[in-house]
Design a protein around this motif. Structure first.
Motif, mmCIF file in Angstrom:
data_model
loop_
_atom_site.group_PDB
_atom_site.id
_atom_site.type_symbol
_atom_site.label_atom_id
_atom_site.label_comp_id
_atom_site.label_asym_id
_atom_site.label_seq_id
_atom_site.Cartn_x
_atom_site.Cartn_y
_atom_site.Cartn_z
ATOM 1 N N GLN A 39 16.201 3.580 4.166
ATOM 2 C CA GLN A 39 16.318 2.502 3.665
ATOM 3 C C GLN A 39 15.233 1.445 4.103
ATOM 4 O O GLN A 39 14.636 1.336 5.124
ATOM 5 C CB GLN A 39 17.858 2.212 3.904
ATOM 6 C CG GLN A 39 18.683 3.039 3.477
ATOM 7 C CD GLN A 39 18.539 3.457 1.983
ATOM 8 O OE1 GLN A 39 18.700 2.212 1.261
ATOM 9 N NE2 GLN A 39 18.403 4.463 1.349
ATOM 10 N N ASP A 40 15.270 0.175 3.237
ATOM 11 C CA ASP A 40 14.308 -0.921 3.581
ATOM 12 C C ASP A 40 14.650 -1.471 4.992
ATOM 13 O O ASP A 40 13.550 -1.656 5.578
ATOM 14 C CB ASP A 40 14.840 -1.942 2.504
ATOM 15 C CG ASP A 40 13.640 -2.993 2.153
ATOM 16 O OD1 ASP A 40 13.144 -3.402 3.422
ATOM 17 O OD2 ASP A 40 13.572 -3.629 1.321
ATOM 18 N N ASP A 102 4.781 4.150 5.901
ATOM 19 C CA ASP A 102 5.971 3.384 6.366
ATOM 20 C C ASP A 102 5.923 1.979 5.661
ATOM 21 O O ASP A 102 6.764 1.086 5.902
ATOM 22 C CB ASP A 102 5.860 3.108 7.932
ATOM 23 C CG ASP A 102 4.704 2.782 8.382
ATOM 24 O OD1 ASP A 102 3.856 2.197 7.542
ATOM 25 O OD2 ASP A 102 4.431 2.699 9.671
ATOM 26 N N GLY A 103 5.135 1.866 4.720
ATOM 27 C CA GLY A 103 5.033 0.583 4.141
ATOM 28 C C GLY A 103 4.034 -0.576 4.697
ATOM 29 O O GLY A 103 3.899 -1.660 4.157
ATOM 30 N N PHE A 271 -2.393 0.999 -3.693
ATOM 31 C CA PHE A 271 -1.610 2.181 -3.293
ATOM 32 C C PHE A 271 -0.982 2.088 -1.880
ATOM 33 O O PHE A 271 -1.661 1.565 -1.329
ATOM 34 C CB PHE A 271 -2.578 3.406 -3.448
ATOM 35 C CG PHE A 271 -3.127 3.505 -5.006
ATOM 36 C CD1 PHE A 271 -2.511 4.629 -5.596
ATOM 37 C CD2 PHE A 271 -3.969 2.901 -5.474
ATOM 38 C CE1 PHE A 271 -3.116 4.902 -6.957
ATOM 39 C CE2 PHE A 271 -4.660 3.065 -6.544
ATOM 40 C CZ PHE A 271 -4.094 4.313 -7.433
ATOM 41 N N ALA A 272 -0.355 3.108 -1.580
ATOM 42 C CA ALA A 272 0.238 3.377 -0.214
ATOM 43 C C ALA A 272 0.019 4.643 0.001
ATOM 44 O O ALA A 272 -0.060 5.731 -1.052
ATOM 45 C CB ALA A 272 1.786 2.831 -0.320
ATOM 46 N N PRO A 273 0.250 5.221 1.153
ATOM 47 C CA PRO A 273 0.214 6.530 1.421
ATOM 48 C C PRO A 273 1.309 7.370 1.038
ATOM 49 O O PRO A 273 2.440 6.843 0.826
ATOM 50 C CB PRO A 273 0.566 6.662 3.123
ATOM 51 C CG PRO A 273 -0.276 5.427 3.437
ATOM 52 C CD PRO A 273 0.542 4.373 2.617
ATOM 53 N N ALA A 274 1.012 8.681 0.484
ATOM 54 C CA ALA A 274 2.233 9.310 -0.144
ATOM 55 C C ALA A 274 3.443 9.667 0.921
ATOM 56 O O ALA A 274 3.107 9.739 2.117
ATOM 57 C CB ALA A 274 1.465 10.692 -0.502
ATOM 58 N N ASP A 279 12.118 2.605 -2.012
ATOM 59 C CA ASP A 279 12.624 1.291 -1.936
ATOM 60 C C ASP A 279 11.621 0.172 -1.596
ATOM 61 O O ASP A 279 11.413 -0.755 -1.923
ATOM 62 C CB ASP A 279 13.853 0.841 -0.991
ATOM 63 C CG ASP A 279 13.674 1.529 0.494
ATOM 64 O OD1 ASP A 279 12.715 2.262 0.471
ATOM 65 O OD2 ASP A 279 14.521 1.291 1.069
ATOM 66 N N ILE A 280 10.706 0.683 -0.578
ATOM 67 C CA ILE A 280 9.636 -0.200 -0.150
ATOM 68 C C ILE A 280 8.531 -0.306 -1.249
ATOM 69 O O ILE A 280 7.943 -1.321 -1.405
ATOM 70 C CB ILE A 280 8.985 0.382 1.177
ATOM 71 C CG1 ILE A 280 10.062 0.158 2.425
ATOM 72 C CG2 ILE A 280 7.703 -0.317 1.525
ATOM 73 C CD1 ILE A 280 9.601 0.691 3.590
ATOM 74 N N VAL A 281 8.251 0.748 -1.810
ATOM 75 C CA VAL A 281 7.384 0.745 -2.896
ATOM 76 C C VAL A 281 7.816 -0.059 -4.050
ATOM 77 O O VAL A 281 7.050 -0.840 -4.472
ATOM 78 C CB VAL A 281 7.198 2.107 -3.631
ATOM 79 C CG1 VAL A 281 6.327 2.062 -4.835
ATOM 80 C CG2 VAL A 281 6.164 3.081 -2.603
#
Length: 339
Positions: A39-40, A102-103, A271-274, A279-281
């Motif tokens: 969760q966020d 992890d965002g 982009f972020a890591p896969a 929820d962060i995306v």
């Protein structure tokens, strides 16, 4: 492609590692990793790093710094821009692909790493689809053809005529994949031989163009517009099919009869890591897409020659897949062999 001085790029070994990919691999938004459904919990709680795969002073870097400042304000946190240039963007892309999902690590990149490299290189230490979670498109980077001021040409037709009258004398610099592909396509379509001189990034390529070490280059407006306006190099065309509102006086390359149909546009996205939690995306997407579609950001980056607009994560994921196919065709049509 021919390679001359300043051309050496570090070789990058193919990394072999286990990837946790589920049915969401096409968009990079779902993963079987244990942190995938976290969760966020008040994100962000620490500084966010935006990795840029090009040098400071490049167009993407300039846009990333504005993005970082405004993203920090939107999330009420700290955002740092981290330039990891080299190997045509591979060094930065690999660093993000291996970062914790992890965002706190983001990737502001272009078609270089996520559309062209798979066809320009025989092997890559990352997969542009499986190793990344799309967050948002940020816009397009229109490119223009610029020449050294001492070259006696003021139009594309004059450039090609000069090249035919002086065989073997035209050289073109590149600091990214768009520069590579545009230069090779220009040479192939016109039938005028041109020697490719690749650089690690755009700023040193511009410096050598101004100094007369190379004849011309294709550069994004964000990186080259100020230099053109200062009179240090001459712009003669844009690479898009239509004129750009950011520099409307420049005609398209496609207006020249030998170059009919020429249409190459560079794009920019985050982009972020896969495996980054959904929820962060979505929180990042809300901030970034809202920013890219907002007047304040659009007005600031327009001064750099950047055309801003946002998207959903799913739209960026689908777009990435389609652009891989498009750039593969462009590179093959230009006669460029993977290295």
């Amino acid at each position: 492609m021919q390679t001359t001085k300043n051309a050496a790029e570090p070789s990058v070994a193919v990394a072999s590692r286990r990837r946790f990919i589920s049915i969401g691999a096409a968009t990079g938004l779902v993963s079987a990793a244990p942190w995938a459904f976290a969760q966020d919990s008040g994100y962000p709680k620490q500084p966010i790093r935006i990795v840029v795969p090009f040098a400071a002073g490049s167009g993407t870097d300039a846009v990333a710094r504005i993005t970082g400042q405004m993203l920090g304000e939107a999330l009420k946190g700290s955002v740092i821009v981290d330039n990891k240039a080299g190997a045509n963007g591979v060094i930065g892309a690999e660093a993000v692909a291996k970062a914790p999902p992890d965002g706190y690590t983001l990737f502001m990149t272009t078609n270089t790493t996520h559309s062209a490299n798979p066809s320009l290189m025989k092997s890559l230490p990352y997969d542009p689809v499986k190793d990344f979670a799309p967050v948002s498109r940020m816009g397009n980077l229109p490119f223009m053809l610029v020449v050294n001021n001492d070259l006696p040409v003021k139009s594309v037709a004059e450039l090609l005529a000069w090249g035919r009258a002086h065989p073997g004398k035209l050289t073109y610099a590149s600091g990214n994949s768009t520069g590579i592909v545009c230069g090779a396509t220009l040479s192939r379509m016109s039938g005028v031989p041109m020697l490719h001189v690749p650089y690690k990034s755009t700023p040193p390529a511009i410096a050598d163009l101004i100094g007369g070490q190379v004849s011309m280059m294709v550069v994004d407006l964000a990186a080259g517009l100020a230099t053109v306006k200062a009179g240090k190099m001459r712009a003669i065309a844009v690479t898009t099919q239509e004129r750009t509102k950011l520099f409307p006086e420049l005609p398209p390359l496609a207006d020249t009869p030998e170059l009919k149909g020429f249409d190459i546009t560079s794009w920019n996205g985050v982009f972020a890591p896969a495996g980054t939690p959904r929820d962060i995306v979505l929180k990042l997407n809300k901030a970034l897409s809202g920013m890219a579609n907002g007047a304040a950001f659009r007005e600031r980056v327009a001064k750099l020659g950047f055309d801003a607009f946002g998207s959903t994560p799913e739209e960026l994921g689908a777009f990435t897949v389609s652009e891989l196919a498009k750039w593969k065709k462009l590179i093959q049509a230009a006669g460029i062999q993977p290295e």
